[in-house]
Design a protein around this motif. Sequence first.
Motif, PDB file in Angstrom:
ATOM      1  N   GLN A 185       5.408  -5.980   3.630  1.00  0.00           N
ATOM      2  CA  GLN A 185       4.027  -6.026   3.160  1.00  0.00           C
ATOM      3  C   GLN A 185       3.721  -4.739   2.394  1.00  0.00           C
ATOM      4  OE1 GLN A 185       1.919  -8.579   3.404  1.00  0.00           O
ATOM      5  NE2 GLN A 185       3.318  -9.839   4.608  1.00  0.00           N
ATOM      6  N   TYR A 186       3.269  -4.894   1.150  1.00  0.00           N
ATOM      7  CA  TYR A 186       3.019  -3.736   0.299  1.00  0.00           C
ATOM      8  C   TYR A 186       1.629  -3.830  -0.321  1.00  0.00           C
ATOM      9  CZ  TYR A 186       8.024  -3.202   0.883  1.00  0.00           C
ATOM     10  OH  TYR A 186       9.268  -3.065   1.434  1.00  0.00           O
ATOM     11  N   CYS A 187       1.089  -2.680  -0.664  1.00  0.00           N
ATOM     12  CA  CYS A 187      -0.264  -2.597  -1.206  1.00  0.00           C
ATOM     13  C   CYS A 187      -0.379  -3.372  -2.512  1.00  0.00           C
ATOM     14  CB  CYS A 187      -0.634  -1.128  -1.422  1.00  0.00           C
ATOM     15  SG  CYS A 187      -2.346  -0.868  -1.917  1.00  0.00           S
ATOM     16  N   LYS A 188      -1.491  -4.106  -2.638  1.00  0.00           N
ATOM     17  CA  LYS A 188      -1.714  -4.918  -3.831  1.00  0.00           C
ATOM     18  C   LYS A 188      -2.698  -4.263  -4.804  1.00  0.00           C
ATOM     19  CE  LYS A 188       0.853  -8.250  -2.189  1.00  0.00           C
ATOM     20  NZ  LYS A 188       2.194  -8.518  -2.753  1.00  0.00           N
ATOM     21  N   LEU A 196       2.597  -1.019   3.681  1.00  0.00           N
ATOM     22  CA  LEU A 196       1.433  -1.195   4.540  1.00  0.00           C
ATOM     23  C   LEU A 196       1.837  -1.032   6.004  1.00  0.00           C
ATOM     24  CD1 LEU A 196      -0.422  -4.245   2.936  1.00  0.00           C
ATOM     25  CD2 LEU A 196      -0.868  -1.810   2.601  1.00  0.00           C
ATOM     26  N   PHE A 197       0.925  -0.482   6.787  1.00  0.00           N
ATOM     27  CA  PHE A 197       1.147  -0.370   8.221  1.00  0.00           C
ATOM     28  C   PHE A 197      -0.171  -0.600   8.943  1.00  0.00           C
ATOM     29  CE2 PHE A 197       0.005   3.852   6.804  1.00  0.00           C
ATOM     30  CZ  PHE A 197      -0.829   4.358   7.796  1.00  0.00           C
ATOM     31  N   ILE A 198      -0.069  -0.961  10.205  1.00  0.00           N
ATOM     32  CA  ILE A 198      -1.258  -1.158  11.016  1.00  0.00           C
ATOM     33  C   ILE A 198      -1.401   0.045  11.944  1.00  0.00           C
ATOM     34  CG2 ILE A 198       0.042  -2.552  12.670  1.00  0.00           C
ATOM     35  CD1 ILE A 198      -2.562  -3.989  13.361  1.00  0.00           C
ATOM     36  N   ALA A 199      -2.604   0.568  12.034  1.00  0.00           N
ATOM     37  CA  ALA A 199      -2.889   1.705  12.904  1.00  0.00           C
ATOM     38  C   ALA A 199      -3.940   1.298  13.928  1.00  0.00           C
ATOM     39  CB  ALA A 199      -3.396   2.890  12.077  1.00  0.00           C
ATOM     40  N   GLU A 200      -3.698   1.636  15.181  1.00  0.00           N
ATOM     41  CA  GLU A 200      -4.657   1.339  16.242  1.00  0.00           C
ATOM     42  C   GLU A 200      -5.111   2.641  16.886  1.00  0.00           C
ATOM     43  OE1 GLU A 200      -5.243  -1.399  20.265  1.00  0.00           O
ATOM     44  OE2 GLU A 200      -3.250  -1.124  19.386  1.00  0.00           O
ATOM     45  N   ARG A 201      -6.426   2.870  16.864  1.00  0.00           N
ATOM     46  CA  ARG A 201      -6.984   4.053  17.489  1.00  0.00           C
ATOM     47  C   ARG A 201      -7.095   3.859  18.994  1.00  0.00           C
ATOM     48  NH1 ARG A 201     -12.078   4.697  13.668  1.00  0.00           N
ATOM     49  NH2 ARG A 201     -13.035   3.970  15.585  1.00  0.00           N
ATOM     50  N   VAL A 205      -9.746   0.074  17.774  1.00  0.00           N
ATOM     51  CA  VAL A 205      -9.999  -0.325  16.390  1.00  0.00           C
ATOM     52  C   VAL A 205      -8.682  -0.333  15.617  1.00  0.00           C
ATOM     53  CG1 VAL A 205     -11.152   0.293  14.238  1.00  0.00           C
ATOM     54  CG2 VAL A 205     -12.357   0.553  16.415  1.00  0.00           C
ATOM     55  N   LYS A 206      -8.407  -1.464  14.944  1.00  0.00           N
ATOM     56  CA  LYS A 206      -7.176  -1.613  14.181  1.00  0.00           C
ATOM     57  C   LYS A 206      -7.494  -1.654  12.683  1.00  0.00           C
ATOM     58  CE  LYS A 206      -4.968  -4.415  17.797  1.00  0.00           C
ATOM     59  NZ  LYS A 206      -4.351  -5.727  18.095  1.00  0.00           N
ATOM     60  N   THR A 207      -6.670  -0.957  11.913  1.00  0.00           N
ATOM     61  CA  THR A 207      -6.850  -0.893  10.470  1.00  0.00           C
ATOM     62  C   THR A 207      -5.498  -1.060   9.798  1.00  0.00           C
ATOM     63  OG1 THR A 207      -8.647   0.697  10.801  1.00  0.00           O
ATOM     64  CG2 THR A 207      -7.803   0.472   8.564  1.00  0.00           C
ATOM     65  N   VAL A 208      -5.486  -1.807   8.700  1.00  0.00           N
ATOM     66  CA  VAL A 208      -4.291  -1.899   7.873  1.00  0.00           C
ATOM     67  C   VAL A 208      -4.449  -0.888   6.745  1.00  0.00           C
ATOM     68  CG1 VAL A 208      -2.928  -3.334   6.319  1.00  0.00           C
ATOM     69  CG2 VAL A 208      -3.863  -4.306   8.431  1.00  0.00           C
ATOM     70  N   ARG A 209      -3.491   0.038   6.640  1.00  0.00           N
ATOM     71  CA  ARG A 209      -3.589   1.088   5.634  1.00  0.00           C
ATOM     72  C   ARG A 209      -2.316   1.167   4.808  1.00  0.00           C
ATOM     73  NH1 ARG A 209      -6.022   4.394   9.731  1.00  0.00           N
ATOM     74  NH2 ARG A 209      -4.305   5.906   9.751  1.00  0.00           N
ATOM     75  N   CYS A 210      -2.470   1.772   3.639  1.00  0.00           N
ATOM     76  CA  CYS A 210      -1.361   1.985   2.721  1.00  0.00           C
ATOM     77  C   CYS A 210      -0.776   3.366   2.960  1.00  0.00           C
ATOM     78  CB  CYS A 210      -1.865   1.846   1.281  1.00  0.00           C
ATOM     79  SG  CYS A 210      -0.682   2.353   0.012  1.00  0.00           S
ATOM     80  N   ALA A 211       0.548   3.455   3.040  1.00  0.00           N
ATOM     81  CA  ALA A 211       1.191   4.742   3.288  1.00  0.00           C
ATOM     82  C   ALA A 211       1.051   5.681   2.097  1.00  0.00           C
ATOM     83  CB  ALA A 211       2.673   4.532   3.606  1.00  0.00           C
ATOM     84  N   ALA A 212       0.813   5.131   0.908  1.00  0.00           N
ATOM     85  CA  ALA A 212       0.701   5.966  -0.288  1.00  0.00           C
ATOM     86  C   ALA A 212      -0.706   6.497  -0.506  1.00  0.00           C
ATOM     87  CB  ALA A 212       1.155   5.173  -1.519  1.00  0.00           C
ATOM     88  N   ASP A 213      -1.728   5.786  -0.034  1.00  0.00           N
ATOM     89  CA  ASP A 213      -3.113   6.194  -0.251  1.00  0.00           C
ATOM     90  C   ASP A 213      -3.960   5.702   0.912  1.00  0.00           C
ATOM     91  OD1 ASP A 213      -5.761   6.603  -1.065  1.00  0.00           O
ATOM     92  OD2 ASP A 213      -5.298   6.254  -3.172  1.00  0.00           O
ATOM     93  N   ALA A 214      -4.458   6.623   1.725  1.00  0.00           N
ATOM     94  CA  ALA A 214      -5.227   6.258   2.917  1.00  0.00           C
ATOM     95  C   ALA A 214      -6.518   5.535   2.587  1.00  0.00           C
ATOM     96  CB  ALA A 214      -5.529   7.504   3.742  1.00  0.00           C
ATOM     97  N   HIS A 215      -7.001   5.665   1.333  1.00  0.00           N
ATOM     98  CA  HIS A 215      -8.224   4.968   0.944  1.00  0.00           C
ATOM     99  C   HIS A 215      -7.985   3.473   0.744  1.00  0.00           C
ATOM    100  CE1 HIS A 215      -9.933   8.957   0.226  1.00  0.00           C
ATOM    101  NE2 HIS A 215     -11.098   8.366   0.291  1.00  0.00           N
ATOM    102  N   HIS A 216      -6.725   3.071   0.600  1.00  0.00           N
ATOM    103  CA  HIS A 216      -6.389   1.655   0.488  1.00  0.00           C
ATOM    104  C   HIS A 216      -6.264   1.108   1.904  1.00  0.00           C
ATOM    105  CE1 HIS A 216      -4.412   2.489  -3.707  1.00  0.00           C
ATOM    106  NE2 HIS A 216      -5.719   2.719  -3.681  1.00  0.00           N
TER     107      HIS A 216
END
Length: 245
Positions: A185-188, A196-201, A205-216
Amino acid sequence: MPEHKDAADCGCWGCQSIAREGVGVCVVHLVAEQDKVPPAVVSELNLCPVCDDRMRADLHLVADRWDEAQDALHPSRGGDSERHAQRTEAPLPLNVSVSDALMIVRDNIWSVALRLIDDHPGLSLPADQTTPSLAEWLARWQMVKIAGATDKSFTRQAYWWVAEAADQIAAKTYGVETTAKLPDQYCKRPGCKGQLFIAERSDGVKTVRCAADAHHAVQWDTWTNMLKSFGAQKRRGPRLSRKLI
């Protein structure tokens, strides 16, 4: 004048002098990696494209996550005032570490803004002078003045002020996370192909984020709904590893 320290953000006289003398190269890398050839700057600026983008992203991060960090001061209380200034009078238990972090963020963002006002007599602060609004104002309208300052040491100092502010606010809002890659899965976003990776705090709370840009980034529920709408998600999402990637 601060004493020298073996770090990229050293503000001693010698490191500031090196930054001022740099011609056509990034003033951040010039001191941070003295044994390497620094990358070239963006035309007429003092920062390379990577540092220029990083500084903008850090300012947006401060603006975007300020309210969330404010809420962390009193988990059971909402509101949008800058409550760290009322630490000794707070009627509810206060998270002192969050309060201290927000004071650093506020001081650093104001330091950049006030220096700009001093250097540009015709420039005025925006009507909304809260910390997140100032950060957004700097990111959207003032980056050319900061990155292209005649005093190159100011550009470098501003970069590290903003970087510290972003680090402080990120630490108090992201918290300790567990992360796992999303296979294949890669950023579109246009021009981005980050993994793309999933992060759980720690609060779930779970968020899907881009490894290249945290704003994505997008919330996990939104992501899974998007996949379901395209018929690409027929099973439960990947199980999170307890180890950081």
